[in-house]
Each structure stands twice: as C-alpha cells, then as structure tokens.
Design a protein around this motif. Structure first.
Motif, PDB file in Angstrom:
ATOM      1  N   TYR A  71     -27.867  11.755 -57.969  1.00 49.37           N
ATOM      2  CA  TYR A  71     -28.378  11.230 -59.242  1.00 49.37           C
ATOM      3  C   TYR A  71     -27.622   9.977 -59.700  1.00 49.37           C
ATOM      4  O   TYR A  71     -27.327   9.834 -60.891  1.00 49.37           O
ATOM      5  CB  TYR A  71     -28.322  12.317 -60.330  1.00 49.37           C
ATOM      6  N   LEU A  72     -27.321   9.089 -58.751  1.00 50.78           N
ATOM      7  CA  LEU A  72     -26.799   7.789 -59.187  1.00 50.78           C
ATOM      8  C   LEU A  72     -27.969   7.012 -59.784  1.00 50.78           C
ATOM      9  O   LEU A  72     -28.987   6.799 -59.107  1.00 50.78           O
ATOM     10  CB  LEU A  72     -26.201   7.010 -58.010  1.00 50.78           C
ATOM     11  N   ALA A  73     -27.822   6.617 -61.018  1.00 52.40           N
ATOM     12  CA  ALA A  73     -28.934   5.944 -61.704  1.00 52.40           C
ATOM     13  C   ALA A  73     -28.396   4.928 -62.697  1.00 52.40           C
ATOM     14  O   ALA A  73     -27.444   5.203 -63.425  1.00 52.40           O
ATOM     15  CB  ALA A  73     -29.793   6.979 -62.452  1.00 52.40           C
ATOM     16  N   VAL A  74     -29.012   3.766 -62.709  1.00 50.57           N
ATOM     17  CA  VAL A  74     -28.802   2.773 -63.765  1.00 50.57           C
ATOM     18  C   VAL A  74     -30.193   2.440 -64.288  1.00 50.57           C
ATOM     19  O   VAL A  74     -31.113   2.140 -63.504  1.00 50.57           O
ATOM     20  CB  VAL A  74     -28.107   1.500 -63.226  1.00 50.57           C
ATOM     21  N   HIS A  75     -30.370   2.528 -65.595  1.00 49.53           N
ATOM     22  CA  HIS A  75     -31.692   2.293 -66.183  1.00 49.53           C
ATOM     23  C   HIS A  75     -32.232   0.941 -65.711  1.00 49.53           C
ATOM     24  O   HIS A  75     -31.481  -0.042 -65.657  1.00 49.53           O
ATOM     25  CB  HIS A  75     -31.594   2.323 -67.715  1.00 49.53           C
ATOM     26  N   GLN A  79     -30.190  -2.862 -64.706  1.00 50.19           N
ATOM     27  CA  GLN A  79     -29.771  -3.005 -63.303  1.00 50.19           C
ATOM     28  C   GLN A  79     -29.337  -4.433 -62.983  1.00 50.19           C
ATOM     29  O   GLN A  79     -29.612  -5.358 -63.731  1.00 50.19           O
ATOM     30  CB  GLN A  79     -30.924  -2.577 -62.378  1.00 50.19           C
ATOM     31  N   ARG A  80     -28.627  -4.573 -61.882  1.00 51.43           N
ATOM     32  CA  ARG A  80     -28.099  -5.842 -61.362  1.00 51.43           C
ATOM     33  C   ARG A  80     -27.095  -6.488 -62.323  1.00 51.43           C
ATOM     34  O   ARG A  80     -26.982  -7.704 -62.415  1.00 51.43           O
ATOM     35  CB  ARG A  80     -29.214  -6.838 -61.021  1.00 51.43           C
ATOM     36  N   ARG A  81     -26.338  -5.625 -63.040  1.00 52.33           N
ATOM     37  CA  ARG A  81     -25.252  -6.132 -63.892  1.00 52.33           C
ATOM     38  C   ARG A  81     -23.940  -5.469 -63.502  1.00 52.33           C
ATOM     39  O   ARG A  81     -23.031  -5.316 -64.319  1.00 52.33           O
ATOM     40  CB  ARG A  81     -25.555  -5.845 -65.361  1.00 52.33           C
ATOM     41  N   ALA A  82     -23.878  -4.967 -62.267  1.00 54.95           N
ATOM     42  CA  ALA A  82     -22.665  -4.358 -61.701  1.00 54.95           C
ATOM     43  C   ALA A  82     -22.339  -2.990 -62.301  1.00 54.95           C
ATOM     44  O   ALA A  82     -21.250  -2.470 -62.054  1.00 54.95           O
ATOM     45  CB  ALA A  82     -21.471  -5.302 -61.804  1.00 54.95           C
ATOM     46  N   HIS A  83     -23.256  -2.397 -63.063  1.00 55.05           N
ATOM     47  CA  HIS A  83     -22.970  -1.061 -63.599  1.00 55.05           C
ATOM     48  C   HIS A  83     -22.921  -0.025 -62.466  1.00 55.05           C
ATOM     49  O   HIS A  83     -22.066   0.867 -62.466  1.00 55.05           O
ATOM     50  CB  HIS A  83     -24.028  -0.642 -64.615  1.00 55.05           C
ATOM     51  N   GLY A  84     -23.854  -0.127 -61.518  1.00 52.88           N
ATOM     52  CA  GLY A  84     -23.860   0.819 -60.399  1.00 52.88           C
ATOM     53  C   GLY A  84     -22.579   0.717 -59.577  1.00 52.88           C
ATOM     54  O   GLY A  84     -21.973   1.723 -59.213  1.00 52.88           O
ATOM     55  N   ARG A  85     -22.172  -0.514 -59.330  1.00 51.65           N
ATOM     56  CA  ARG A  85     -20.922  -0.739 -58.581  1.00 51.65           C
ATOM     57  C   ARG A  85     -19.732  -0.114 -59.317  1.00 51.65           C
ATOM     58  O   ARG A  85     -18.883   0.548 -58.716  1.00 51.65           O
ATOM     59  CB  ARG A  85     -20.728  -2.256 -58.422  1.00 51.65           C
ATOM     60  N   ARG A  86     -19.667  -0.321 -60.636  1.00 50.30           N
ATOM     61  CA  ARG A  86     -18.543   0.219 -61.416  1.00 50.30           C
ATOM     62  C   ARG A  86     -18.557   1.745 -61.446  1.00 50.30           C
ATOM     63  O   ARG A  86     -17.515   2.390 -61.373  1.00 50.30           O
ATOM     64  CB  ARG A  86     -18.593  -0.322 -62.852  1.00 50.30           C
TER      65      ARG A  86
HETATM   66  C1  LIG Z   1     -29.048   1.894 -56.991  1.00 48.63           C
HETATM   67  C2  LIG Z   1     -28.710   1.496 -58.418  1.00 48.63           C
HETATM   68  C3  LIG Z   1     -27.893   2.613 -59.071  1.00 48.63           C
HETATM   69  C4  LIG Z   1     -27.872   0.208 -58.382  1.00 48.63           C
HETATM   70  O1  LIG Z   1     -27.415  -0.061 -59.707  1.00 48.63           O
HETATM   71  P1  LIG Z   1     -27.146  -1.559 -60.233  1.00 48.63           P
HETATM   72  O2  LIG Z   1     -26.327  -1.437 -61.453  1.00 48.63           O
HETATM   73  O3  LIG Z   1     -28.435  -2.289 -60.351  1.00 48.63           O
HETATM   74  O4  LIG Z   1     -26.325  -2.182 -59.024  1.00 48.63           O
HETATM   75  P2  LIG Z   1     -25.221  -3.350 -59.104  1.00 48.63           P
HETATM   76  O5  LIG Z   1     -25.625  -4.372 -60.113  1.00 48.63           O
HETATM   77  O6  LIG Z   1     -23.878  -2.736 -59.267  1.00 48.63           O
HETATM   78  O7  LIG Z   1     -25.368  -3.977 -57.635  1.00 48.63           O
HETATM   79  C5  LIG Z   1     -24.257  -4.216 -56.804  1.00 48.63           C
HETATM   80  C6  LIG Z   1     -24.751  -4.908 -55.551  1.00 48.63           C
HETATM   81  O8  LIG Z   1     -25.629  -4.037 -54.822  1.00 48.63           O
HETATM   82  C7  LIG Z   1     -26.681  -4.820 -54.216  1.00 48.63           C
HETATM   83  N1  LIG Z   1     -27.963  -4.429 -54.813  1.00 48.63           N
HETATM   84  C8  LIG Z   1     -28.147  -3.749 -55.992  1.00 48.63           C
HETATM   85  N2  LIG Z   1     -29.468  -3.554 -56.227  1.00 48.63           N
HETATM   86  C9  LIG Z   1     -30.111  -4.134 -55.181  1.00 48.63           C
HETATM   87  C10 LIG Z   1     -31.486  -4.282 -54.867  1.00 48.63           C
HETATM   88  N3  LIG Z   1     -32.463  -3.795 -55.663  1.00 48.63           N
HETATM   89  N4  LIG Z   1     -31.823  -4.931 -53.722  1.00 48.63           N
HETATM   90  C11 LIG Z   1     -30.851  -5.425 -52.905  1.00 48.63           C
HETATM   91  N5  LIG Z   1     -29.518  -5.330 -53.172  1.00 48.63           N
HETATM   92  C12 LIG Z   1     -29.155  -4.682 -54.284  1.00 48.63           C
HETATM   93  C13 LIG Z   1     -26.368  -6.269 -54.523  1.00 48.63           C
HETATM   94  O9  LIG Z   1     -25.537  -6.763 -53.479  1.00 48.63           O
HETATM   95  C14 LIG Z   1     -25.588  -6.146 -55.817  1.00 48.63           C
HETATM   96  O10 LIG Z   1     -24.740  -7.237 -56.071  1.00 48.63           O
HETATM   97  P3  LIG Z   1     -25.360  -8.557 -56.789  1.00 48.63           P
HETATM   98  O11 LIG Z   1     -26.170  -8.089 -57.985  1.00 48.63           O
HETATM   99  O12 LIG Z   1     -24.134  -9.342 -57.162  1.00 48.63           O
HETATM  100  O13 LIG Z   1     -26.231  -9.216 -55.777  1.00 48.63           O
HETATM  101  C15 LIG Z   1     -30.003   1.207 -59.236  1.00 48.63           C
HETATM  102  O14 LIG Z   1     -30.788   0.279 -58.536  1.00 48.63           O
HETATM  103  C16 LIG Z   1     -30.849   2.431 -59.500  1.00 48.63           C
HETATM  104  O15 LIG Z   1     -30.596   3.199 -60.439  1.00 48.63           O
HETATM  105  N6  LIG Z   1     -31.901   2.637 -58.680  1.00 48.63           N
HETATM  106  C17 LIG Z   1     -32.878   3.714 -58.903  1.00 48.63           C
HETATM  107  C18 LIG Z   1     -32.288   5.079 -58.675  1.00 48.63           C
HETATM  108  C19 LIG Z   1     -31.869   5.316 -57.234  1.00 48.63           C
HETATM  109  O16 LIG Z   1     -32.635   5.110 -56.300  1.00 48.63           O
HETATM  110  N7  LIG Z   1     -30.598   5.789 -57.092  1.00 48.63           N
HETATM  111  C20 LIG Z   1     -30.002   6.083 -55.812  1.00 48.63           C
HETATM  112  C21 LIG Z   1     -30.321   7.465 -55.367  1.00 48.63           C
HETATM  113  S1  LIG Z   1     -29.725   7.746 -53.697  1.00 48.63           S
END
Ligand SMILES: CC(C)(COP(=O)(O)OP(=O)(O)OC[C@H]1O[C@@H](n2cnc3c(N)ncnc32)[C@H](O)[C@@H]1OP(=O)(O)O)[C@@H](O)C(=O)NCCC(=O)NCCS
Length: 139
Positions: A71-75, A79-86
């Motif tokens: 359940y890794l999720a960012v609304h 998204q794409r603001r480094a919240h998932g990375r953090r």
């Molecule tokens: C996966 C998820 C948690 C990523 O969260 P996020 O906060 O958007 O990710 P970040 O901003 O920290 O991204 C870090 C890096 O990951 C990569 N990345 C993130 N989203 C990406 C995308 N959609 N496509 C390609 N690369 C991606 C990029 O390299 C990004 O760095 P950049 O933005 O500087 O290019 C989010 O997309 C999400 O909630 N998705 C839907 C739920 C899901 O499928 N969860 C995983 C279950 S296994």
C-alpha cells in the motif's frame, strides 16, 4: 510532508487514498487489511500528511528475515514531488533500525511506472516467482 504512524481516525481518508491510487481490489477488504496491520507492528504503518491531511501511506513490516512494503501510495494530486521517495527512505530507515537486511516488495504485472519509480530508488528485479495462497477469504 510529515510522516507519522497511522491513527484510528485516518481510516476513511486512507481508504479514499488507496481508491484514488487504484490500489483497492475486490478480493481485499481495505478495512480488514488495516485492522490486521494494527495487530502486527502498527508503528510501521506510515501516513504522510500534506497540509495536515493524509495524502500518502506505506504499510511496512519486518518478518524477521525480510522487510515488506504494501500500500505505498501518494495521492495523484501530490505525485512527482518526491513524497514517495521520502516515504520509502523513512521505511528503509525503520527497517534498518530493526536489523532488517533486505526489502522485498511486489508490483502488479504491467505497473511499469511504479517499476520505474522503484528502480530509481535502487530496487532491482529478483530472480524469483511470487506465489500466493489465500488463507482467509475476505468477502
Ligand atoms: C508509486 C508512487 C508512490 C510514487 O510516488 P511519487 O511521490 O509520485 O514519487 P516520487 O516523486 O518520489 O518519484 C521519485 C522518482 O521515481 C520515478 N518516478 C516516479 N513516478 C514515476 C512515473 N509515473 N513514471 C516514471 N518514473 C516515475 C522518477 O524517477 C522520480 O523522480 P523525478 O520525479 O525526479 O523524475 C505513486 O506514483 C503512486 O502512489 N502510484 C499509485 C499507487 C501504486 O501503484 N503504488 C505502488 C504499489 S506496488
């Protein structure tokens, strides 16, 4: 984003978040998934608040051999603001503090954007096939 453990008052917001992120499935009851997690390492069920509202989650666990993340999720609006990375860095730190040597996680086949996300964090595909067996039907 402020990262903290899940609180009981978060339930509806977290289920909304998972639905917005496409993580709910008919065979998984999210309320039961949350209730089960609260019986095992509840402090590893993480919530990320943006402007005081739950906008991210990670359900983390250490089974004594490997760490797992579900359940890794960012609304989508955040998204794409480094919240998932953090959130993943925070999860990794909590697991390291418990002596966990490796994280395993599963990504549904075809979810290539999420695979790109994990690869950017240093995760690599293992030479393993994921098998499962349902023990308790939820519905
Ligand atoms: C996966 C998820 C948690 C990523 O969260 P996020 O906060 O958007 O990710 P970040 O901003 O920290 O991204 C870090 C890096 O990951 C990569 N990345 C993130 N989203 C990406 C995308 N959609 N496509 C390609 N690369 C991606 C990029 O390299 C990004 O760095 P950049 O933005 O500087 O290019 C989010 O997309 C999400 O909630 N998705 C839907 C739920 C899901 O499928 N969860 C995983 C279950 S296994």
């Amino acid at each position: 984003m402020q990262i903290r453990p899940y609180l009981a008052a978060d339930e509806a917001a977290i289920i909304d978040l998972w639905q917005a992120c496409g993580l709910t499935r008919p065979w998984n009851d999210p309320k039961k998934d949350i209730a089960r997690k609260l019986t095992e390492q509840p402090e590893l069920f993480l919530v990320g608040d943006v402007d005081g509202r739950p906008m991210a989650s990670a359900m983390v666990g250490f089974d004594g051999h490997r760490g797992w993340v579900y359940y890794l999720a960012v609304h989508p609006d955040h998204q794409r603001r480094a919240h998932g990375r953090r959130l993943m860095a925070h999860a990794e730190q909590l697991l390291i503090e418990r002596g966990c040597p490796k994280i395993n996680l599963m990504v549904r086949t075809g979810n290539s954007k999420v695979i790109d996300f994990y690869r950017s964090l240093g995760y690599a595909q293992d030479e393993a096939v994921s098998l499962g067996k349902r023990l308790i039907p939820d519905l």
